[in-house]
Scaffold this active site. Sequence first.
Site, short mmCIF file in Angstrom:
data_model
loop_
_atom_site.label_atom_id
_atom_site.label_comp_id
_atom_site.label_asym_id
_atom_site.label_seq_id
_atom_site.Cartn_x
_atom_site.Cartn_y
_atom_site.Cartn_z
N GLU A 163 48.01 -67.56 2.00
CA GLU A 163 49.25 -67.72 2.77
C GLU A 163 50.44 -67.65 1.82
O GLU A 163 51.58 -67.83 2.23
CB GLU A 163 49.21 -69.06 3.49
N ARG B 23 50.56 -66.28 11.44
CA ARG B 23 51.22 -66.36 10.14
C ARG B 23 51.73 -65.01 9.63
O ARG B 23 51.79 -64.78 8.41
CB ARG B 23 50.29 -67.00 9.09
N SER C 6 50.38 -74.82 2.07
CA SER C 6 49.00 -74.35 2.27
C SER C 6 48.77 -73.07 1.48
O SER C 6 49.58 -72.14 1.52
CB SER C 6 48.73 -74.09 3.75
#
Length: 329
Positions: free
Chosen positions: A291, A172, A221
Site C-alpha cells: 500500500e 485502495r 499500513s
Amino acid sequence: MTWRDEIARRVRGEHLRDAPLAPRTAVRVGGPADLLCRPADGDALSALLRAVRELGVPLSVLGGGANTLVADAGVRGVVLRLPQEFPGESTDGDTLVLSAGAPISRLPARAHAHGLVGMEFLGGIPGTLGGAAAMNAGTRLGEMKDVVTRLELATPDGTGFVPASALGYAYRTCRLPPGAVIARVEVRLHPGDVAASEALMREDRERRRATQPLYRPTFGSTFTNPPGEYAGRLVEAVGLKGHRVGNAIWSPVHANFVTNLGGATARDVLALVRLARARVQERFGIALETEVRLLGEFLEEDLEGLDGHAAAGGGPGAASGGVRPPEAT
C-alpha cells in the site's frame, strides 16, 4: 540558465532546491528532492506541468507524506507539493470542494460546521485529501469513493473536473489519466447528527491509538488486506512481528506497520517488506500487495521481489517520468 532556474522563472509559487524530504514524510526516511515546488494556484500548477514536459524533467507528487517511502538517494527532478491553502474552496448545500493539498482533517471540520455528516471513516487517517482521493483511502466505516463526486485534474493544458464514475475506483486505488495531478476534490455528504458523527470519529481515533504504533514514525499500513484475510495476521504468522533490520522494525504492536526507530534508511524498510512478502508467499501462497508508494532513485536489488504497484512508483495524481533531468545546478 539551468532547468531549476527556468522552472522558478516560469512558475509562480515557492521553489526549494535540494529540499530534504524525510521530514516531509510520515516515516521520516529518504533523501532530498532536486527541486520542491508549491505552485501558487491552478494556473501556476498547469504552468509547472507544461514546463517539466517541455524541459524533459521528471515530476512526482508528494502529499502529506503518508504511505510514501522516499529513496535514500532522494528524488531527481521536480517534486510537487500542493499548498494547503489552494484557491477555489467552496461549500454549496451538501457539496464541498476542497484543495487536494488540504489535510484530511479539514473535510470533517468543514462538513460538521455546515451540519453535514457521512465522512466518519476519515477519523484518524493521516495525509492530504488529494492523496486520500487518489488512493481511495478508507476504513471499515467507508472509503473515499463513497463520497467523492468529482476530481479537478490539472494537465499541461489546463484544469477541469472529471466525474468519479470515470476514474475506476476500486480497493485502495483509482485510475487517473497519465500526467494528471489532482488539484481539488469535490465530495457530497448529507445532513445529520454532527455530535454522533464526532463521537464515531473520536472512537475510531482511540481504537487506532490503542492498536497501531502511532507513537513512532510510520507510513501506515504496509500491505493491503488480501480478500478474506488480514495482512498483519499473515506477517505475524510467519514470525516477523518485532523483526528488525537496521533501524526499521515490524512493529510489535501491529505487524502490518513498519516503524522507524530513529535513523532508519529506505533500504532497511524495503528489506523488511521483501522478507515479509517472500515468507507469506512461501507459507500461504498469498502475494501481498504493498500500500506504500515508492518515490525516487532506488537500487535495483532493493526493488527485487516487490510487487509492481510499489516498484512502479506511481502516486496521488503523480506524473512520474523516467527521463533523467539535466544536471541540477
